[in-house]
Write a protein that holds these residues in place. Structure first.
Motif, mmCIF file in Angstrom:
data_model
loop_
_atom_site.group_PDB
_atom_site.id
_atom_site.type_symbol
_atom_site.label_atom_id
_atom_site.label_comp_id
_atom_site.label_asym_id
_atom_site.label_seq_id
_atom_site.Cartn_x
_atom_site.Cartn_y
_atom_site.Cartn_z
ATOM 1 N N ALA A 127 0.042 17.837 -15.430
ATOM 2 C CA ALA A 127 -0.361 17.294 -14.134
ATOM 3 C C ALA A 127 -1.418 18.217 -13.545
ATOM 4 O O ALA A 127 -1.117 19.335 -13.136
ATOM 5 C CB ALA A 127 0.836 17.170 -13.194
ATOM 6 N N TRP A 128 -2.659 17.730 -13.495
ATOM 7 C CA TRP A 128 -3.760 18.566 -13.005
ATOM 8 C C TRP A 128 -3.927 18.494 -11.492
ATOM 9 O O TRP A 128 -4.695 19.267 -10.917
ATOM 10 C CB TRP A 128 -5.058 18.184 -13.716
ATOM 11 N N ASN A 129 -3.250 17.560 -10.833
ATOM 12 C CA ASN A 129 -3.207 17.500 -9.366
ATOM 13 C C ASN A 129 -4.595 17.401 -8.728
ATOM 14 O O ASN A 129 -4.885 18.067 -7.731
ATOM 15 C CB ASN A 129 -2.491 18.740 -8.796
ATOM 16 N N THR A 130 -5.442 16.551 -9.267
ATOM 17 C CA THR A 130 -6.797 16.435 -8.722
ATOM 18 C C THR A 130 -7.066 15.111 -8.018
ATOM 19 O O THR A 130 -8.108 14.971 -7.377
ATOM 20 C CB THR A 130 -7.849 16.615 -9.836
ATOM 21 N N VAL A 131 -6.146 14.156 -8.092
ATOM 22 C CA VAL A 131 -6.368 12.874 -7.433
ATOM 23 C C VAL A 131 -5.010 12.240 -7.141
ATOM 24 O O VAL A 131 -4.032 12.470 -7.863
ATOM 25 C CB VAL A 131 -7.223 11.926 -8.318
ATOM 26 N N SER A 132 -4.959 11.470 -6.067
ATOM 27 C CA SER A 132 -3.734 10.764 -5.713
ATOM 28 C C SER A 132 -3.469 9.621 -6.688
ATOM 29 O O SER A 132 -4.395 9.093 -7.316
ATOM 30 C CB SER A 132 -3.849 10.209 -4.287
ATOM 31 N N ILE A 133 -2.225 9.224 -6.799
ATOM 32 C CA ILE A 133 -1.868 8.123 -7.705
ATOM 33 C C ILE A 133 -2.565 6.829 -7.287
ATOM 34 O O ILE A 133 -2.898 5.991 -8.130
ATOM 35 C CB ILE A 133 -0.335 7.954 -7.747
ATOM 36 N N ILE A 134 -2.801 6.661 -5.999
ATOM 37 C CA ILE A 134 -3.616 5.546 -5.502
ATOM 38 C C ILE A 134 -4.700 6.140 -4.601
ATOM 39 O O ILE A 134 -4.383 6.809 -3.617
ATOM 40 C CB ILE A 134 -2.765 4.534 -4.711
ATOM 41 N N ASP A 135 -5.953 5.909 -4.956
ATOM 42 C CA ASP A 135 -7.052 6.443 -4.160
ATOM 43 C C ASP A 135 -8.200 5.430 -4.151
ATOM 44 O O ASP A 135 -8.961 5.335 -5.120
ATOM 45 C CB ASP A 135 -7.532 7.782 -4.712
ATOM 46 N N PRO A 136 -8.342 4.671 -3.074
ATOM 47 C CA PRO A 136 -9.408 3.657 -3.015
ATOM 48 C C PRO A 136 -10.805 4.245 -3.166
ATOM 49 O O PRO A 136 -11.710 3.556 -3.676
ATOM 50 C CB PRO A 136 -9.221 3.034 -1.622
ATOM 51 N N LEU A 137 -11.008 5.479 -2.732
ATOM 52 C CA LEU A 137 -12.331 6.082 -2.839
ATOM 53 C C LEU A 137 -12.714 6.370 -4.284
ATOM 54 O O LEU A 137 -13.894 6.539 -4.594
ATOM 55 C CB LEU A 137 -12.398 7.367 -2.016
ATOM 56 N N PHE A 138 -11.730 6.435 -5.160
ATOM 57 C CA PHE A 138 -12.002 6.541 -6.588
ATOM 58 C C PHE A 138 -12.203 5.160 -7.200
ATOM 59 O O PHE A 138 -13.131 4.944 -7.981
ATOM 60 C CB PHE A 138 -10.853 7.252 -7.302
ATOM 61 N N THR A 139 -11.357 4.219 -6.834
ATOM 62 C CA THR A 139 -11.305 2.930 -7.522
ATOM 63 C C THR A 139 -12.373 1.947 -7.075
ATOM 64 O O THR A 139 -13.009 1.276 -7.904
ATOM 65 C CB THR A 139 -9.908 2.301 -7.326
ATOM 66 N N LEU A 140 -12.587 1.822 -5.772
ATOM 67 C CA LEU A 140 -13.493 0.779 -5.273
ATOM 68 C C LEU A 140 -14.924 0.929 -5.791
ATOM 69 O O LEU A 140 -15.538 -0.076 -6.190
ATOM 70 C CB LEU A 140 -13.463 0.749 -3.742
ATOM 71 N N PRO A 141 -15.513 2.131 -5.805
ATOM 72 C CA PRO A 141 -16.871 2.240 -6.384
ATOM 73 C C PRO A 141 -16.926 1.841 -7.854
ATOM 74 O O PRO A 141 -17.919 1.260 -8.303
ATOM 75 C CB PRO A 141 -17.209 3.722 -6.187
ATOM 76 N N LEU A 142 -15.864 2.138 -8.603
ATOM 77 C CA LEU A 142 -15.827 1.692 -9.993
ATOM 78 C C LEU A 142 -15.861 0.172 -10.075
ATOM 79 O O LEU A 142 -16.586 -0.409 -10.901
ATOM 80 C CB LEU A 142 -14.563 2.217 -10.694
ATOM 81 N N LEU A 143 -15.085 -0.480 -9.227
ATOM 82 C CA LEU A 143 -15.041 -1.942 -9.237
ATOM 83 C C LEU A 143 -16.402 -2.533 -8.853
ATOM 84 O O LEU A 143 -16.831 -3.541 -9.423
ATOM 85 C CB LEU A 143 -13.962 -2.443 -8.272
ATOM 86 N N VAL A 144 -17.081 -1.915 -7.902
ATOM 87 C CA VAL A 144 -18.404 -2.390 -7.508
ATOM 88 C C VAL A 144 -19.379 -2.279 -8.674
ATOM 89 O O VAL A 144 -20.142 -3.222 -8.975
ATOM 90 C CB VAL A 144 -18.924 -1.593 -6.295
ATOM 91 N N CYS A 145 -19.352 -1.142 -9.362
ATOM 92 C CA CYS A 145 -20.264 -0.948 -10.488
ATOM 93 C C CYS A 145 -19.955 -1.895 -11.638
ATOM 94 O O CYS A 145 -20.867 -2.428 -12.284
ATOM 95 C CB CYS A 145 -20.194 0.509 -10.963
ATOM 96 N N ILE A 146 -18.670 -2.127 -11.892
ATOM 97 C CA ILE A 146 -18.288 -3.080 -12.939
ATOM 98 C C ILE A 146 -18.788 -4.483 -12.595
ATOM 99 O O ILE A 146 -19.335 -5.193 -13.443
ATOM 100 C CB ILE A 146 -16.752 -3.094 -13.119
ATOM 101 N N THR A 147 -18.605 -4.867 -11.345
ATOM 102 C CA THR A 147 -19.039 -6.200 -10.910
ATOM 103 C C THR A 147 -20.550 -6.368 -11.065
ATOM 104 O O THR A 147 -21.030 -7.409 -11.540
ATOM 105 C CB THR A 147 -18.631 -6.439 -9.450
ATOM 106 N N LEU A 148 -21.297 -5.349 -10.668
ATOM 107 C CA LEU A 148 -22.748 -5.409 -10.840
ATOM 108 C C LEU A 148 -23.130 -5.530 -12.311
ATOM 109 O O LEU A 148 -24.041 -6.278 -12.677
ATOM 110 C CB LEU A 148 -23.395 -4.160 -10.229
ATOM 111 N N GLY A 149 -22.395 -4.789 -13.154
ATOM 112 C CA GLY A 149 -22.656 -4.870 -14.581
ATOM 113 C C GLY A 149 -22.378 -6.243 -15.143
ATOM 114 O O GLY A 149 -23.120 -6.742 -16.005
ATOM 115 N N LEU A 150 -21.313 -6.882 -14.644
ATOM 116 C CA LEU A 150 -20.980 -8.232 -15.109
ATOM 117 C C LEU A 150 -22.024 -9.240 -14.651
ATOM 118 O O LEU A 150 -22.411 -10.139 -15.405
ATOM 119 C CB LEU A 150 -19.597 -8.621 -14.583
ATOM 120 N N VAL A 151 -22.458 -9.107 -13.402
ATOM 121 C CA VAL A 151 -23.435 -10.055 -12.871
ATOM 122 C C VAL A 151 -24.781 -9.897 -13.575
ATOM 123 O O VAL A 151 -25.417 -10.883 -13.979
ATOM 124 C CB VAL A 151 -23.587 -9.860 -11.348
#
Length: 337
Positions: A127-151
């Motif tokens: 356990a490296w303790n560098t990010v919360s188990i749920i962190d929108p600031l990590f996940t949401l930008p990834l989802l935005v980039c994935i969506t742009l890639g799909l479009v």
């Protein structure tokens, strides 16, 4: 981490390795599934053994040595289900699912829960303790980039997302070390020489951290907000579990005694007595408000249990208005009421 984050990271890496065009869509889909598949180990449960899932979650399906096995098995299944329909070859399907699968355990190891990366050679929980188990600031930008890639059907955007995700995790590493430095200073000011000390991100952010340190007799729980200047929120202390003294009636040959040992391994030896319930043993690593001893889970022993009877495993999720307000005050750097 949560399934959305795992799927997003798996899709990002697979999409980044795809060719421009329709393959971007197919790679994203099978990569996302590959990124979530390791958590199927949560199905390993028992109606009679409440701690079985603690032993098998994040075990062999999350080990580094199992990545090619899990990736190939997932790829074979997905190819015959819909891979061919999406225009993927067997080789490319296996490649994308393996890439997705490979992200899962490494991301989980960045959290505080513990992941058996080196199974079967070691059952140590990394356990490296560098990010919360749920962190929108990590996940949401990834989802935005994935969506742009799909479009746009271009892998460039997911590569940008991966770069962002890596930078975010590195920021978590820096913040963790800063929080630990505050923790060592706090312990020293109290005249303590901790046996060990850890800082863990609180829910959904890298600003507010929980500090847990261990002395000979107690665990001390505090919180610190780490920004340009650190703001400390002193917390509580819990007496460490002394099994022989606290439960003199518990026989070493009983199932309950064995269950305590299993729970101790799972919690990385952060066990204490619940100050509100004398027969309950708590995991001091987690709480909704980071400077409190208010465990998210624990076990309860029964002095009248038979030799074969298991402990009771329980969870607690106190997210009432008072807890939310206190958490928000600490997150925004306000003084507590």
């Amino acid at each position: 981490m949560d399934p959305i984050s795992q799927g997003a990271l798996g899709a990002s890496l697979s999409q980044a390795a795809a060719r421009r065009g329709k393959q971007v869509i197919a790679a994203s889909l099978v990569g996302a599934i590959g990124g979530m598949v390791p958590d199927l180990d949560v199905l390993m449960r028992s109606s009679t053994d409440p701690l079985l899932f603690l032993e098998y979650h994040r075990q062999f399906t999350h080990s580094l040595i199992f990545i090619p096995i899990g990736g190939v098995l997932t790829g074979l299944l997905l190819f015959f289900v819909f891979g061919r329909i999406l225009g993927l070859t067997l080789k490319s399907t296996v490649l994308f699912t393996t890439l997705g699968y490979a992200t899962h355990a490494l991301l989980d190891a960045c959290t505080t829960y513990g992941t058996q990366l080196l199974w079967p050679f070691s059952n140590a929980r990394v356990a490296w303790n560098t990010v919360s188990i749920i962190d929108p600031l990590f996940t949401l930008p990834l989802l935005v980039c994935i969506t742009l890639g799909l479009v746009k059907k271009r892998p460039l955007y997911s590569r940008v997302g991966l770069a962002y995700g890596l930078c975010y995790l590195l920021l978590g590493l820096v913040q963790r070390d800063r929080a630990e430095t505050v923790g060592w200073q706090l312990a020293q000011s109290r005249g303590h020489a901790p046996i060990r000390l850890e800082a863990k991100p609180s829910f959904g952010n890298l600003l507010l951290w929980k500090i847990v340190y261990e002395t000979e007799t107690h665990f001390y729980i505090d919180a610190v907000r780490v920004l340009n200047q650190s703001k400390l929120y002193p917390g509580e202390a819990a007496r460490k579990l002394d099994l022989a003294a606290d439960f003199p009636w518990l026989k070493p040959t009983s199932q309950q005694y064995q269950d305590v040992q299993r729970f101790d391994w799972f919690s990385n030896h952060y066990l204490a007595l619940d100050p509100k319930a004398p027969n309950r043993i708590i995991d001091t690593r987690y709480s909704m408000v980071p400077n409190e001893i208010s465990p998210l889970w624990g076990i309860e022993l029964d002095p009248y249990a038979t030799a074969e009877q298991h402990v009771v495993y329980y969870t607690a999720r106190d997210t009432g208005p008072e807890k939310q307000q206190k958490f928000w005050q600490m997150l925004t750097g306000e003084d507590l009421d």
